[in-house]
Design a protein around this motif. Structure first.
Motif, PDB file in Angstrom:
ATOM      1  N   SER A 234     -37.120 -32.833 -19.471  1.00 51.94           N
ATOM      2  CA  SER A 234     -37.465 -31.583 -20.143  1.00 51.94           C
ATOM      3  C   SER A 234     -38.439 -30.788 -19.289  1.00 51.94           C
ATOM      4  N   ALA A 235     -38.060 -29.559 -18.929  1.00 51.71           N
ATOM      5  CA  ALA A 235     -38.908 -28.712 -18.096  1.00 51.71           C
ATOM      6  C   ALA A 235     -40.016 -28.077 -18.931  1.00 51.71           C
ATOM      7  N   PHE A 236     -41.224 -28.003 -18.367  1.00 51.36           N
ATOM      8  CA  PHE A 236     -42.338 -27.330 -19.016  1.00 51.36           C
ATOM      9  C   PHE A 236     -42.136 -25.818 -18.934  1.00 51.36           C
ATOM     10  N   ALA A 237     -42.538 -25.128 -19.978  1.00 55.80           N
ATOM     11  CA  ALA A 237     -42.609 -23.674 -19.920  1.00 55.80           C
ATOM     12  C   ALA A 237     -43.864 -23.277 -19.140  1.00 55.80           C
ATOM     13  N   PRO A 238     -43.893 -22.109 -18.501  1.00 57.08           N
ATOM     14  CA  PRO A 238     -45.097 -21.681 -17.784  1.00 57.08           C
ATOM     15  C   PRO A 238     -46.315 -21.649 -18.715  1.00 57.08           C
ATOM     16  N   GLY A 239     -47.373 -22.336 -18.312  1.00 58.83           N
ATOM     17  CA  GLY A 239     -48.584 -22.384 -19.125  1.00 58.83           C
ATOM     18  C   GLY A 239     -48.569 -23.407 -20.233  1.00 58.83           C
ATOM     19  N   GLU A 240     -47.558 -24.273 -20.275  1.00 62.49           N
ATOM     20  CA  GLU A 240     -47.451 -25.242 -21.364  1.00 62.49           C
ATOM     21  C   GLU A 240     -48.319 -26.474 -21.115  1.00 62.49           C
ATOM     22  N   LEU A 241     -48.987 -26.923 -22.156  1.00 64.20           N
ATOM     23  CA  LEU A 241     -49.789 -28.147 -22.143  1.00 64.20           C
ATOM     24  C   LEU A 241     -49.135 -29.156 -23.070  1.00 64.20           C
ATOM     25  N   ARG A 242     -48.901 -30.357 -22.561  1.00 64.94           N
ATOM     26  CA  ARG A 242     -48.367 -31.446 -23.378  1.00 64.94           C
ATOM     27  C   ARG A 242     -49.326 -32.625 -23.311  1.00 64.94           C
ATOM     28  N   VAL A 243     -49.506 -33.296 -24.440  1.00 63.91           N
ATOM     29  CA  VAL A 243     -50.328 -34.505 -24.466  1.00 63.91           C
ATOM     30  C   VAL A 243     -49.442 -35.660 -24.922  1.00 63.91           C
ATOM     31  N   PHE A 244     -49.504 -36.758 -24.171  1.00 67.21           N
ATOM     32  CA  PHE A 244     -48.681 -37.937 -24.433  1.00 67.21           C
ATOM     33  C   PHE A 244     -49.569 -39.078 -24.896  1.00 67.21           C
ATOM     34  N   VAL A 245     -49.202 -39.675 -26.018  1.00 67.43           N
ATOM     35  CA  VAL A 245     -49.933 -40.791 -26.598  1.00 67.43           C
ATOM     36  C   VAL A 245     -48.921 -41.846 -27.027  1.00 67.43           C
ATOM     37  N   ASP A 246     -49.172 -43.096 -26.644  1.00 69.92           N
ATOM     38  CA  ASP A 246     -48.286 -44.200 -27.033  1.00 69.92           C
ATOM     39  C   ASP A 246     -46.836 -43.943 -26.643  1.00 69.92           C
ATOM     40  N   GLY A 247     -46.637 -43.331 -25.475  1.00 72.99           N
ATOM     41  CA  GLY A 247     -45.283 -43.178 -24.937  1.00 72.99           C
ATOM     42  C   GLY A 247     -44.467 -42.039 -25.478  1.00 72.99           C
ATOM     43  N   GLU A 248     -45.101 -41.108 -26.181  1.00 75.73           N
ATOM     44  CA  GLU A 248     -44.351 -39.973 -26.686  1.00 75.73           C
ATOM     45  C   GLU A 248     -45.236 -38.733 -26.715  1.00 75.73           C
ATOM     46  N   CYS A 249     -44.608 -37.559 -26.698  1.00 73.15           N
ATOM     47  CA  CYS A 249     -45.337 -36.316 -26.709  1.00 73.15           C
ATOM     48  C   CYS A 249     -45.857 -36.058 -28.109  1.00 73.15           C
ATOM     49  N   ARG A 250     -47.186 -36.016 -28.232  1.00 71.86           N
ATOM     50  CA  ARG A 250     -47.792 -35.799 -29.541  1.00 71.86           C
ATOM     51  C   ARG A 250     -47.890 -34.323 -29.874  1.00 71.86           C
TER      52      ARG A 250
END
Length: 255
Positions: A234-250
């Motif tokens: 999955s490609a990030f959108a420009p300026g996107e922040l993702r946080v991953f906890v326990d193996g999945e995107c929260r």
């Protein structure tokens, strides 16, 4: 362009398949490599300003039995700062009694924030300077270690500031979670039951994860470019922040 690799899992996981895919791209990125991975609250940190193809440190890492919940790795193609050990990612600092690991892909022009606290760069890269500023501002915003959600909100406010100065793709972890910010190019993948086989995009190497995992295992991988063929990156959108906890995107936050 530098290459980033991050991993977050819900059980200690071997990252060497993905690291092998990252190392395949080292011919075009000969200005150093590094990896930091957590073992409980401790951190193992290996860096070398020589390329991953020829580095004896890389050989050591390849033979080390890495089992970690959070990993940050980087292969450098220098834009700012000379090729030297002190300029090699990932960078490490302590805050609130935890190690923080940071790696950056991009080029920040004219980002010279005032650093007046305990966080000062050792080298002369824009990346380490941005990391020190980020740690300084987190320290100012919170008196003690906040929750992951609180940290994510603060990071969502802070990260657009250096991003205005150029490309700011980054990975950040304190051993509890993995934060990833995409400015121009970043991708993520989540693996979970039922697991299948995966083949590296740049090398003829296949691993059957079904034979190495349990049904409850979850693993998230973040990379500059997809490391495998045929998996749903999955490609990030420009300026996107993702946080991953326990193996999945929260959580996802778009700037």
């Amino acid at each position: 362009m530098c290459q980033l690799l991050g991993m977050n899992a819900n059980t200690p996981t071997d990252v060497m398949f993905s690291f092998a895919g990252l190392a395949c791209r080292a011919d075009e990125h000969k200005d150093g490599f590094g990896i930091g991975f957590f073992e409980e609250r401790g951190l193992r940190h290996f860096i070398d300003h020589h390329g991953a193809r020829s580095s004896p440190v890389a050989e050591l890492v390849k033979h080390y039995p890495i089992k970690s919940l959070n990993v940050v790795a980087h292969i450098r193609k220098a834009t700012q700062g000379r090729v030297a050990l002190e300029n090699t990612h990932p960078f490490v600092r302590e805050l609130w009694g935890r190690y923080w690991v940071f790696a950056h892909n991009g080029d920040l022009k004219g980002f010279v924030p005032r650093l007046h606290g305990a966080f000062r760069p050792v080298g002369d890269t824009d990346s380490e300077r941005a990391f020190c500023w980020l740690m300084q501002e987190l320290d100012k915003a919170h008196a003690d270690l906040p929750t992951i959600d609180e940290l994510t909100c603060t990071l969502a406010e802070l990260l657009p500031l250096p991003a205005r100065h150029g490309t700011f793709n980054l990975l950040l972890s304190n051993g509890q979670a993995l934060w990833a910010h995409g400015s121009t190019k970043l991708h993520s993948l989540e693996r979970r039951h039922p697991f299948g086989a995966a083949t590296l995009a740049d090398e003829d190497l296949t691993v059957d994860f079904a034979a190495r995992t349990q049904p409850g295992d979850r693993v998230a991988i973040v990379a500059t470019e997809p490391l495998t063929a045929g998996e749903p990156w999955s490609a990030f959108a420009p300026g996107e922040l993702r946080v991953f906890v326990d193996g999945e995107c929260r959580l996802r936050r778009c700037g």
